[in-house]
Write an enzyme that holds these catalytic residues in place. Structure first.
Site, PDB file in Angstrom:
ATOM      1  CB  THR A  20      -0.845   0.032   1.279  1.00 44.89           C
ATOM      2  OG1 THR A  20      -1.947  -1.183   1.347  1.00 44.89           O
ATOM      3  CG2 THR A  20      -1.595   1.310   1.199  1.00 44.89           C
ATOM      4  CG  ASP A  64      -1.635  -6.663  -2.647  1.00 49.36           C
ATOM      5  OD1 ASP A  64      -1.276  -7.170  -1.672  1.00 49.36           O
ATOM      6  OD2 ASP A  64      -2.667  -5.876  -2.780  1.00 49.36           O
ATOM      7  CB  SER A  65       2.799  -7.851   0.680  1.00 48.56           C
ATOM      8  OG  SER A  65       1.775  -8.022   1.554  1.00 48.56           O
ATOM      9  CB  SER A  66      -2.030 -10.748  -1.055  1.00 49.15           C
ATOM     10  OG  SER A  66      -2.368  -9.696  -1.571  1.00 49.15           O
ATOM     11  CB  THR A  96       0.442  -4.337   6.231  1.00 49.33           C
ATOM     12  OG1 THR A  96      -1.022  -4.331   5.550  1.00 49.33           O
ATOM     13  CG2 THR A  96       0.977  -3.146   6.550  1.00 49.33           C
ATOM     14  CB  THR A 175       0.827 -11.467  14.662  1.00 54.36           C
ATOM     15  OG1 THR A 175       1.725 -12.576  15.135  1.00 54.36           O
ATOM     16  CG2 THR A 175      -0.471 -11.813  14.109  1.00 54.36           C
ATOM     17  CD  GLN A 287      -7.405 -22.674  16.758  1.00 52.22           C
ATOM     18  OE1 GLN A 287      -8.271 -22.425  17.307  1.00 52.22           O
ATOM     19  NE2 GLN A 287      -7.607 -23.821  15.958  1.00 52.22           N
ATOM     20  CB  CYS A 288      -3.945 -18.236  22.209  1.00 50.81           C
ATOM     21  SG  CYS A 288      -5.475 -19.383  22.999  1.00 50.81           S
TER      22      CYS A 288
END
Ligand code: ASP
Length: 351
Positions: A20, A64-66, A96, A175, A287-288
């Site tokens: 972005t 795009d970092s995706s 991001t 994260t 997953q926490c």
């Protein structure tokens, strides 16, 4: 936290991958698309006030970092290694969405790193009036030039880190926490490396330091024969077995509940144990967002550990999957991969 000193003559390499931060409106589709580096820098006149010598390399085309994949990580890592001796620090401009994966991957690939690799990006494009990109880029450059306060100053940051808005985080502990907030990143299991306000205040105790100085060793070649499996109430034996039998898969990051738990039913632990017996390496990650796996605390976690599942302790899922790709890519034996997964290689988990 101490005030900062800078190497005012620092030579810094910016590696612009896209994201972005450098995007502009595409009038045809009405969406944002990556644009080139000159456009990006034209929007940051303040950069000229920094005395640093700044060089740049850009992805062609910026992405795009995706769309990020291990070949891109190789390209970034090579750009750093090729310019390692001539530059004091590196700033990677990156979208991001997958920034935490790239930060983790680079931390494993750049063995013996003792210079700063600061990854940043933005939530709003540089061309927007309220952009966070300008601040992030300038702060990232300053952090890349920050030194220790010694008579013979060394780089303050000697690891891969993510700078976003008010904080600097260890890359392989980070994260993406928000799709909206300017403070988009966090380490849920590790202290911030620096706080950015009126000044840049480093948390020196939290910074990565190698006990030796060795030449940078570039370790490329990720193996993508890995995948995630998430447990959830309603997961069926069929679905689990289907996922565990994915052709070619060598390693699985199993995302479990809480302290590393899954269903206590036999079908669950039997399916997992069979996969382990077939030679698949399974890493247990919670997953926490906060805390880690304590697999002997509950019966269900204990069964997974007895089945041969490895505890990922408090590693992030981004670091877990990239570490697996990295270790398999190093052509290690399964025993060696298991051993490394239990070890913190560059500060990615608390053992
Ligand atoms: N989709 C964008 C990317 O990751 C989002 C961003 O940069 O914030 O490249």
């Amino acid at each position: 936290m101490n005030p900062t000193t800078f190497n005012h003559k620092a030579r810094i390499l910016i590696i612009y991958t896209g994201g972005t931060i450098g995007m502009v409106d595409d009038p045809e589709t009405g969406t944002l698309k990556p644009f080139n580096f000159d456009h990006l820098i034209d929007n940051v006149p303040r950069i000229k006030k920094l005395d640093f010598e700044i060089d740049h390399i850009q992805f062609d085309p910026p992405i795009d970092s995706s769309d990020m994949n291990p070949a891109h990580w190789d390209a970034i890592a090579h750009a750093i290694a090729d310019n390692y001796d001539t530059h004091d620090g590196f700033v990677v401009l990156h979208g991001t969405d997958t920034m935490a994966y790239t930060a983790s991957a680079l931390s494993f690939m750049l063995e013996n790193l003792n210079k700063p690799v600061i990854i940043t990006g933005s939530q709003l494009p540089m061309c927007e009036v309220r952009t966070d990109g300008e601040e992030n880029l300038i702060t990232a450059l300053q952090i890349a030039a920050a030194t220790t306060n010694e008579r013979r100053p060394k780089p303050m940051i000697q690891e891969v880190a993510i700078l976003f808005e008010n904080y600097l985080w260890r890359g392989n502990r980070s994260t993406k926490m928000s799709a909206d907030n300017f403070n988009a990143f966090k380490s849920n299991n590790y202290p911030k490396l620096a706080q950015i306000g009126l000044g840049i205040h480093f948390n020196e105790e939290a910074l990565w330091r190698l006990p030796f100085t060795r030449p940078l060793n570039l370790r490329c070649g990720m193996d993508t024969a890995v995948t995630f499996i998430d447990v959830f109430p309603g997961l069926t034996a069929e679905s689990l077995r289907y996922q565990l039998a994915m052709p070619g898969v060598k390693g699985i990051v199993l995302k479990t509940y809480g302290a590393g738990n899954g269903p206590t039913a036999r079908w669950f632990s039997d399916a997992i144990a069979e996969a382990v017996e077939r030679g698949i390496i399974i890493l247990n990650v919670t997953q926490c967002p906060n805390g880690g796996v304590h697999d002997r605390r509950y019966y269900s976690g204990d069964r997974l550990a007895n089945a041969g599942v490895i505890s990922g302790h408090d590693i992030t899922s981004e670091a877990a999957i990239t570490k697996m790709m990295f270790l398999f890519g190093q052509k290690l034996t399964p025993q060696q991969v298991k051993r490394e997964l239990l070890t913190s290689m560059c500060g990615e988990m608390t053992v």
